[in-house]
Write an enzyme that holds these catalytic residues in place. Sequence first.
Site, PDB file in Angstrom:
ATOM      1  N   ARG A 208     -13.117  30.879  25.436  1.00 52.48           N
ATOM      2  CA  ARG A 208     -14.502  30.980  24.979  1.00 52.48           C
ATOM      3  C   ARG A 208     -15.353  31.620  26.076  1.00 52.48           C
ATOM      4  O   ARG A 208     -15.005  31.553  27.250  1.00 52.48           O
ATOM      5  CB  ARG A 208     -15.058  29.594  24.670  1.00 52.48           C
ATOM      6  CG  ARG A 208     -14.342  28.861  23.563  1.00 52.48           C
ATOM      7  CD  ARG A 208     -14.874  27.430  23.429  1.00 52.48           C
ATOM      8  NE  ARG A 208     -14.197  26.715  22.370  1.00 52.48           N
ATOM      9  CZ  ARG A 208     -13.146  25.915  22.557  1.00 52.48           C
ATOM     10  NH1 ARG A 208     -12.658  25.723  23.777  1.00 52.48           N
ATOM     11  NH2 ARG A 208     -12.589  25.296  21.542  1.00 52.48           N
TER      12      ARG A 208
ATOM     13  N   LYS B 289     -14.344  22.568  25.630  1.00 57.25           N
ATOM     14  CA  LYS B 289     -15.306  21.638  25.032  1.00 57.25           C
ATOM     15  C   LYS B 289     -14.897  20.206  25.343  1.00 57.25           C
ATOM     16  O   LYS B 289     -13.719  19.870  25.293  1.00 57.25           O
ATOM     17  CB  LYS B 289     -15.383  21.846  23.518  1.00 57.25           C
ATOM     18  CG  LYS B 289     -16.057  23.150  23.132  1.00 57.25           C
ATOM     19  CD  LYS B 289     -16.178  23.261  21.629  1.00 57.25           C
ATOM     20  CE  LYS B 289     -16.924  24.523  21.253  1.00 57.25           C
ATOM     21  NZ  LYS B 289     -17.070  24.661  19.815  1.00 57.25           N
TER      22      LYS B 289
ATOM     23  N   HIS C 138     -17.125  36.479  20.460  1.00 58.76           N
ATOM     24  CA  HIS C 138     -16.211  35.653  19.671  1.00 58.76           C
ATOM     25  C   HIS C 138     -15.183  36.513  18.933  1.00 58.76           C
ATOM     26  O   HIS C 138     -14.075  36.055  18.644  1.00 58.76           O
ATOM     27  CB  HIS C 138     -16.972  34.758  18.696  1.00 58.76           C
ATOM     28  CG  HIS C 138     -16.104  33.714  18.083  1.00 58.76           C
ATOM     29  ND1 HIS C 138     -15.698  32.592  18.773  1.00 58.76           N
ATOM     30  CD2 HIS C 138     -15.519  33.641  16.859  1.00 58.76           C
ATOM     31  CE1 HIS C 138     -14.905  31.873  17.991  1.00 58.76           C
ATOM     32  NE2 HIS C 138     -14.794  32.477  16.828  1.00 58.76           N
TER      33      HIS C 138
ATOM     34  N   ARG D  67     -11.975  36.596  20.823  1.00 58.65           N
ATOM     35  CA  ARG D  67     -11.212  35.357  20.615  1.00 58.65           C
ATOM     36  C   ARG D  67     -10.523  35.387  19.254  1.00 58.65           C
ATOM     37  O   ARG D  67      -9.350  35.041  19.116  1.00 58.65           O
ATOM     38  CB  ARG D  67     -12.174  34.173  20.739  1.00 58.65           C
ATOM     39  CG  ARG D  67     -11.570  32.805  20.615  1.00 58.65           C
ATOM     40  CD  ARG D  67     -12.622  31.768  21.020  1.00 58.65           C
ATOM     41  NE  ARG D  67     -12.352  30.437  20.536  1.00 58.65           N
ATOM     42  CZ  ARG D  67     -11.583  29.551  21.140  1.00 58.65           C
ATOM     43  NH1 ARG D  67     -10.976  29.859  22.264  1.00 58.65           N
ATOM     44  NH2 ARG D  67     -11.405  28.345  20.633  1.00 58.65           N
TER      45      ARG D  67
ATOM     46  N   HIS E 240      -8.537  23.988  20.346  1.00 61.34           N
ATOM     47  CA  HIS E 240      -9.140  23.349  19.184  1.00 61.34           C
ATOM     48  C   HIS E 240      -8.729  21.881  19.115  1.00 61.34           C
ATOM     49  O   HIS E 240      -7.561  21.550  19.291  1.00 61.34           O
ATOM     50  CB  HIS E 240      -8.698  24.039  17.888  1.00 61.34           C
ATOM     51  CG  HIS E 240      -9.329  25.363  17.681  1.00 61.34           C
ATOM     52  ND1 HIS E 240      -8.773  26.318  16.858  1.00 61.34           N
ATOM     53  CD2 HIS E 240     -10.461  25.921  18.161  1.00 61.34           C
ATOM     54  CE1 HIS E 240      -9.538  27.395  16.842  1.00 61.34           C
ATOM     55  NE2 HIS E 240     -10.567  27.175  17.636  1.00 61.34           N
TER      56      HIS E 240
ATOM     57  N   TYR F  66      -7.452  30.952  11.024  1.00 58.59           N
ATOM     58  CA  TYR F  66      -6.817  32.192  11.456  1.00 58.59           C
ATOM     59  C   TYR F  66      -5.575  32.531  10.653  1.00 58.59           C
ATOM     60  O   TYR F  66      -4.971  33.575  10.857  1.00 58.59           O
ATOM     61  CB  TYR F  66      -6.465  32.116  12.946  1.00 58.59           C
ATOM     62  CG  TYR F  66      -7.698  32.026  13.802  1.00 58.59           C
ATOM     63  CD1 TYR F  66      -8.501  33.132  13.999  1.00 58.59           C
ATOM     64  CD2 TYR F  66      -8.083  30.826  14.383  1.00 58.59           C
ATOM     65  CE1 TYR F  66      -9.651  33.048  14.762  1.00 58.59           C
ATOM     66  CE2 TYR F  66      -9.223  30.732  15.156  1.00 58.59           C
ATOM     67  CZ  TYR F  66      -9.999  31.858  15.333  1.00 58.59           C
ATOM     68  OH  TYR F  66     -11.129  31.774  16.084  1.00 58.59           O
TER      69      TYR F  66
END
Length: 190
Positions: free
Chosen positions: A37, A61, A131, A134, A162, A171
Amino acid sequence: MKLIELQQLFRFLEADQRKFALRNHVMFKLLATTGMRRQELVDLTWEQMDLESDAVRIYGKGNKERILPLHRMVLPLIQEYREQLEAPRLHPKEPVFTNYLGESLDPRGLHRIFKEVLQHAGLPPHRFTLHHLRHTFATLLLRSKDTGSKVDIRTLQELLGHESLATTSIYTHVDLEQKKQAIESLQFDM
């Protein structure tokens, strides 16, 4: 971002001779080959880079840690970039990438640089965000399954950081090109 557009961006990065060209080259190829990210990139310090193991430690995150292998295309770029920096900038706690003032980049600054690079590369800046790099990374990895590589959805989940497999599953969509290939493969013997 389609593969052809990513290749156009890479060709520009490889030819660019402007100030900060090498920094930009490393940043955008690193994003495109790791799937990290933008916040993870701007937070990156030298102590997270393990050039002996060709890997980078990412804090994503929720400060969740993951190890990402570095693609062989970025390794010589990182080395060249390191060699052009002054010793104090290589301190383990120092940011890998800085702005023109030598300060840590922030996500908005990175975004602004990306838009400028897209413009110079002949790509429409309004069509792409960081993004997209990514997303392209994830899409290309899943497509590579067709070429004999074994990239499953769980591996992709780990690479992208994730929490939920459901997030990663976006995806796995079938794109128009795959649909066209499927239709063209139909054989009608009449």
